[in-house]
Design a protein around this motif. Sequence first.
Motif, PDB file in Angstrom:
ATOM      1  N   VAL A 147      -2.920   5.582   0.218  1.00 12.72           N
ATOM      2  CA  VAL A 147      -3.956   6.305   0.954  1.00 12.72           C
ATOM      3  C   VAL A 147      -3.757   6.120   2.455  1.00 12.72           C
ATOM      4  CG1 VAL A 147      -6.430   6.450   1.426  1.00 12.72           C
ATOM      5  CG2 VAL A 147      -5.626   6.241  -0.920  1.00 12.72           C
ATOM      6  N   ARG A 148      -3.513   4.891   2.871  1.00 14.07           N
ATOM      7  CA  ARG A 148      -3.313   4.629   4.301  1.00 14.07           C
ATOM      8  C   ARG A 148      -2.071   5.335   4.822  1.00 14.07           C
ATOM      9  NH1 ARG A 148      -0.714   1.125   7.846  1.00 14.07           N
ATOM     10  NH2 ARG A 148      -1.973   0.558   9.649  1.00 14.07           N
TER      11      ARG A 148
ATOM     12  N   ASN B 169      -5.126  -4.039   6.934  1.00 13.55           N
ATOM     13  CA  ASN B 169      -4.872  -2.714   7.516  1.00 13.55           C
ATOM     14  C   ASN B 169      -5.044  -2.716   9.030  1.00 13.55           C
ATOM     15  OD1 ASN B 169      -4.433  -1.775   4.939  1.00 13.55           O
ATOM     16  ND2 ASN B 169      -6.393  -0.740   4.751  1.00 13.55           N
TER      17      ASN B 169
ATOM     18  N   ASN C 261      -4.381   1.331  -1.738  1.00 12.14           N
ATOM     19  CA  ASN C 261      -4.567   1.082  -0.299  1.00 12.14           C
ATOM     20  C   ASN C 261      -3.340   1.518   0.490  1.00 12.14           C
ATOM     21  OD1 ASN C 261      -5.955  -0.330   2.047  1.00 12.14           O
ATOM     22  ND2 ASN C 261      -4.062  -1.511   1.930  1.00 12.14           N
TER      23      ASN C 261
ATOM     24  N   SER D   6      -9.068   3.620   3.427  1.00 11.18           N
ATOM     25  CA  SER D   6      -8.073   3.101   2.494  1.00 11.18           C
ATOM     26  C   SER D   6      -8.583   1.846   1.793  1.00 11.18           C
ATOM     27  CB  SER D   6      -6.773   2.793   3.231  1.00 11.18           C
ATOM     28  OG  SER D   6      -6.291   3.919   3.912  1.00 11.18           O
TER      29      SER D   6
ATOM     30  N   SER E 248     -11.476   2.712  -0.612  1.00  8.76           N
ATOM     31  CA  SER E 248     -10.980   3.424  -1.796  1.00  8.76           C
ATOM     32  C   SER E 248     -10.386   2.452  -2.805  1.00  8.76           C
ATOM     33  CB  SER E 248      -9.924   4.459  -1.386  1.00  8.76           C
ATOM     34  OG  SER E 248     -10.463   5.409  -0.494  1.00  8.76           O
TER      35      SER E 248
END
Length: 317
Positions: A308-309, A137, A305, A69, A72
Amino acid sequence: MRDGGVGSLEVSRTPPTLQLDAVQPTKLTAAPGALPAPTMVTEPKPGHTQAGKWNTKNLALRLGADLVSAASAAVMVAPIISIIDRSIMENASGRRPLVESLKSSFQTLLRTPHCVVFSKPFALIFALYGGTYLTANTLDTATSTARALPATHITSGTAKFAASSAANIGICIYKDQVFVRLFGPPGVTPRPVALPSYLLFAARDCLTIFASFNVPPLLGPVLSRHVGDEVQRYVSGQTMAQFAAPAAVQLASTPIHLWGLDVYNRPAVTSWRDRWAVVSKNWAVSTAARICRIVPAFGVGGVVNFKVRKGLMEKLA
């Protein structure tokens, strides 16, 4: 007892029956001072206690999702941010006007993109935002693991602000001292960055991190409650907050950034009025440029982020 003959009695040999069923266990009480009855303790199986308190399901894959994430988001924003950062630095140092610098860099990106992607500014920006997102994250993953929360859990407290700020400030200070040397005043030998510039850059980054990571989780639900359903079909309150908060804080953080650059570019100046004259002169155009910079950095990057996460974590939950 029965009669066994004249003058004799025979005693019955059948023993009396004890009525144990009449005794109720709940009515039995221990005598005063008696020792308590021993309790049998069963040894827990290895990992049983931790499994009840920690959410370790797919932990390695969840950490991998944190990395994917962050990478990306960083790879998407690094080209644009490296160009904008360079233009702000060159404009502040007098090397080139901001618009001219932007035009030249974007032409390079379109004609020879590998020259931008494999450059030192791109690598520094990728490391800066990739490291910042990865820190945020992994903190969320650590919190969800230690508190047995869902893998998609997102924090918004002091710990996240402190961890994200530490990562961002540490990498950003290194990035800034490289950028000011690369794009400083023309004809001037690069020199070490002074402590006041570092402190000003750190204050600038603290404001940005707070607005980018701590404000959106708090502001998003408020916007969702006050924005109509028609609007939220296209954009959620969380997404609006992720774009609005980092952009709005640039009104306050840009002059701090320009002041730090001027301390490096003009170390001999001691008058605050002289410095403020340069800062106020470049404030409007630099604020616009930093808003354009921060929207991809913590707006687009933050949304990428986050989404995607979230998508990866939902599959691993």
